[in-house]
Design a protein around this motif. Structure first.
Motif, short mmCIF file in Angstrom:
data_model
loop_
_atom_site.label_atom_id
_atom_site.label_comp_id
_atom_site.label_asym_id
_atom_site.label_seq_id
_atom_site.Cartn_x
_atom_site.Cartn_y
_atom_site.Cartn_z
N SER A 190 0.93 -1.39 0.00
CA SER A 190 -0.12 0.22 -0.19
C SER A 190 0.90 1.34 -0.08
CB SER A 190 -0.96 -0.03 1.24
OG SER A 190 -1.79 -1.11 1.16
N GLY A 236 -9.79 0.77 -2.14
CA GLY A 236 -9.94 1.27 -0.70
C GLY A 236 -10.29 2.61 -0.65
N CYS A 257 -3.76 8.52 -0.77
CA CYS A 257 -4.36 7.24 -0.30
C CYS A 257 -3.78 6.08 -1.22
CB CYS A 257 -6.01 7.17 -0.41
SG CYS A 257 -6.75 8.03 0.67
N SER A 293 -8.74 5.16 -1.55
CA SER A 293 -8.45 6.10 -2.95
C SER A 293 -9.72 5.96 -3.66
CB SER A 293 -7.23 5.74 -3.59
OG SER A 293 -6.53 4.52 -3.11
N SER A 336 -4.88 2.74 4.97
CA SER A 336 -4.97 1.78 3.97
C SER A 336 -6.19 0.92 4.13
CB SER A 336 -4.05 0.82 3.49
OG SER A 336 -3.01 0.24 4.70
N ASP A 375 -3.79 1.57 -1.48
CA ASP A 375 -4.49 0.37 -1.02
C ASP A 375 -4.13 -0.88 -1.80
OD1 ASP A 375 -7.06 1.64 0.63
OD2 ASP A 375 -6.19 -0.29 0.98
N ALA A 410 0.88 4.20 -2.77
CA ALA A 410 0.57 5.47 -2.32
C ALA A 410 1.86 6.47 -2.92
CB ALA A 410 0.28 5.63 -0.87
N SER A 441 -6.77 -2.98 -6.50
CA SER A 441 -5.58 -2.04 -5.90
C SER A 441 -5.39 -1.00 -6.61
CB SER A 441 -4.38 -3.10 -5.98
OG SER A 441 -4.47 -4.59 -5.39
N ALA A 466 -4.15 3.72 -6.14
CA ALA A 466 -3.72 4.80 -5.27
C ALA A 466 -4.00 6.04 -6.00
CB ALA A 466 -2.40 4.86 -5.00
#
Lengths: 138, 388
Positions: free
Chosen positions: B26, B337, B112, B339, B56, B114, B30, B215, B217
């Motif tokens: 993560s 996540g 963010c 983000s 995250s 994740d 990020a 997944s 960011a």
């Protein structure tokens, strides 16, 4: 919360909430009531959320309420529910006012309705823990 | 004190969403998005002196802002982890604006990241606290699906909203995502039938009513408006903001059909001095289809209870009457996540800059964003614009 209890989805009673769980084991629904403004309070806590008074007392309630909303869970997105779907997760509004999260049991899925009158029943899921669930009032 | 026109977003960065684990952490994701945002703002890393991030969500491996500061050798004078759930990506904008207006720092990096890690996927809900663990979790899985299923059922009961109308949110956002090459479901249009034939997860919500976890960011840079004029790209100004919290967990929600946007959006419009009718581009947090319907009503785009028919009848494409979630939203772009909540800010900035390519809304001057955290628990509203 301990890792294993969280993983199993088991409640971990605290000093504050223990009376609720002990009562459930005795097949009683007991929640808190504010000693000052007399409102009923759930979930258990140290302070009345309505008037911020720090003295709450435990009282037995009728166990009756109505369905505030519900969902039929069909996909077991966690292993611990794999053998339990479909089941009903609901928010029940107690006669006394507070809402609580629960399961509706002993009811055909297609018979559940908004505002349906329900009554608390008790499910021993471990030797230590009894969950409070609801079934239709008969 | 008003934040109107005090600060601007001058740089953005967003990674293409990836299905499944990214082969990266993560923090790594990020940092990569942050690097893009810093470069996009025309800044050197040393000029970043503010840092806001959110946990995250998928793995809780990022908790402290110091973690990312250390990772990237950034030394901010203002650092915070802020977590209002999915609303965080939007909520950072006004917090960063307040910090630069106060003179605490000059350039705030908001970020963010994740990384989806299936074995740790259930860490995120722990953040909702021990009371959810004790009083909700024993009765069901992943409370979010159930919470929004109950919200949908109540909305259908009180207002006659239909399953087909709710499904239209997914259909129309998927059509928009087909114009965004990075969207996780790019090239895969769907119909109402497809939505209603997808597996029922928590009745009445089907799989296609729910976000796709990915997944990824995202990041952006907020700078004082006075210094934003020299930026590489046209600055996007914060014109209005509002925020409101009503509860945390679903069994404690005071209502299942109204959201905090009834308060937060009103404040944002008042600060900006504009109305819903003035808005050219809209981003509404869409963890679930029903969330968008409730927000459309509570933000003021249609009367309460009419969100279903509104979305079914409205052209929400980039050239339509109300361009909505033109990147596809989290439903079709993907939710990396926390983000995911930032993706609405990134999309609004691209639209206002005129850089949205095939998705470009013509003459885009004003954008509105509503972020949602928890289960209609907390919402943050923003009005962004091309001119100060």
């Amino acid at each position: 919360m301990t890792q294993s209890a969280y993983a199993k989805g088991l409640p971990e009673p605290t000093e504050v909430s223990q009376p609720f769980w002990s009562a459930a084991k005795n097949r009683e629904l007991r929640i808190q009531r504010c000693t000052r403004c007399r409102q009923y309070v759930f979930y258990p806590r140290e302070m009345c959320p309505y008037c911020l008074t720090l003295t709450l007392e435990w009282v037995k309630v009728t166990g009756r309420g109505k369905v505030y909303s519900w969902t039929v869970v069909r996909r077991p997105t966690e292993p611990r529910f794999e053998k339990k779907v479909p089941f009903v997760f609901a928010v029940v509004e107690l006669e006394e006012g507070p809402h609580l999260a629960t399961n509706i049991v002993n009811c055909k899925l297609e018979d559940i309705s908004m505002g349906m009158p329900v009554q608390a029943v008790f499910d021993d899921i471990t030797p230590e823990i009894t969950l409070v669930k609801f079934e239709p009032c008969r | 004190m008003s934040l109107r026109g005090e600060a601007a977003i001058t740089g953005i960065g967003e990674l293409k969403p990836m299905k499944g684990p990214a082969g990266k952490t993560s923090a790594g994701l990020a940092a990569e998005a942050a690097k893009h945002a810093i470069e996009d703002a025309g800044l050197k890393r040393e000029e970043v002196d503010g840092l806001l991030l959110t946990h995250s969500l998928w793995d809780l491996s990022i908790l402290l802002p110091e973690q990312l500061a250390e990772y990237m050798k950034i030394t901010p004078a203002y650092a915070d982890t802020m977590d209002v759930g999915g609303a965080s990506g939007a909520a950072m904008v006004w917090r960063a604006a307040a910090a630069v207006k106060a003179g605490v720092c000059k350039n705030v990096l908001c970020v963010c990241g994740d990384a989806l890690n299936v074995s740790r996927f259930y860490e995120g809900p722990r953040r909702m606290g021990p009371l959810q663990a004790e009083f909700e979790r024993p009765y069901t899985v992943m409370p979010a699906n159930c919470a929004f299923a109950m919200i949908a059922r109540r909305h259908m009961h009180e207002y006659g909203t239909t399953r087909e109308q709710i499904a239209q949110v997914a259909v129309k956002q998927r059509a928009n995502a087909c114009l965004h090459p990075d969207a996780i479901f790019h090239g895969q249009p769907i119909s109402v039938d497809d939505v209603l034939k997808s597996p029922l997860v928590a009745d009445p919500l089907h799989r296609l009513d729910m976000v796709m976890p990915v997944s990824g960011a995202a990041a952006y840079i907020v700078t004082a408006a006075d210094r934003a004029g020299d930026a590489l790209h046209p600055p996007v100004y914060l014109l209005g903001c509002g925020e409101y919290v009503t509860h945390n967990i679903i069994s404690q929600a005071p209502t299942l059909t109204k959201s905090p946007a009834t308060v937060s959006a009103k404040r944002a419009f008042e600060m900006a001095g504009v109305t819903p009718g003035d808005i050219d581009h809209v981003g509404l947090y869409d963890c679930y289809t029903i969330t968008v319907i409730v927000e459309l009503e509570d933000v003021g785009f249609c009367p309460k209870g009419e969100g279903g028919s509104f979305v079914a009848e409205m052209d929400t494409s980039p050239t339509g009457k109300l361009p909505l979630n033109t990147h596809g939203g989290e439903l079709s772009f993907g939710q990396a996540g926390h983000s995911g909540g930032m993706s609405f800010v990134v999309e609004a900035v691209q639209q206002l800059r005129g850089e949205a390519g095939q998705r470009q809304v013509p003459n885009c001057e004003l954008a509105f964003i509503n972020g949602n955290g928890g289960f209609l628990s907390i919402q943050t509203s923003l009005v962004l614009g091309r001119s100060r």
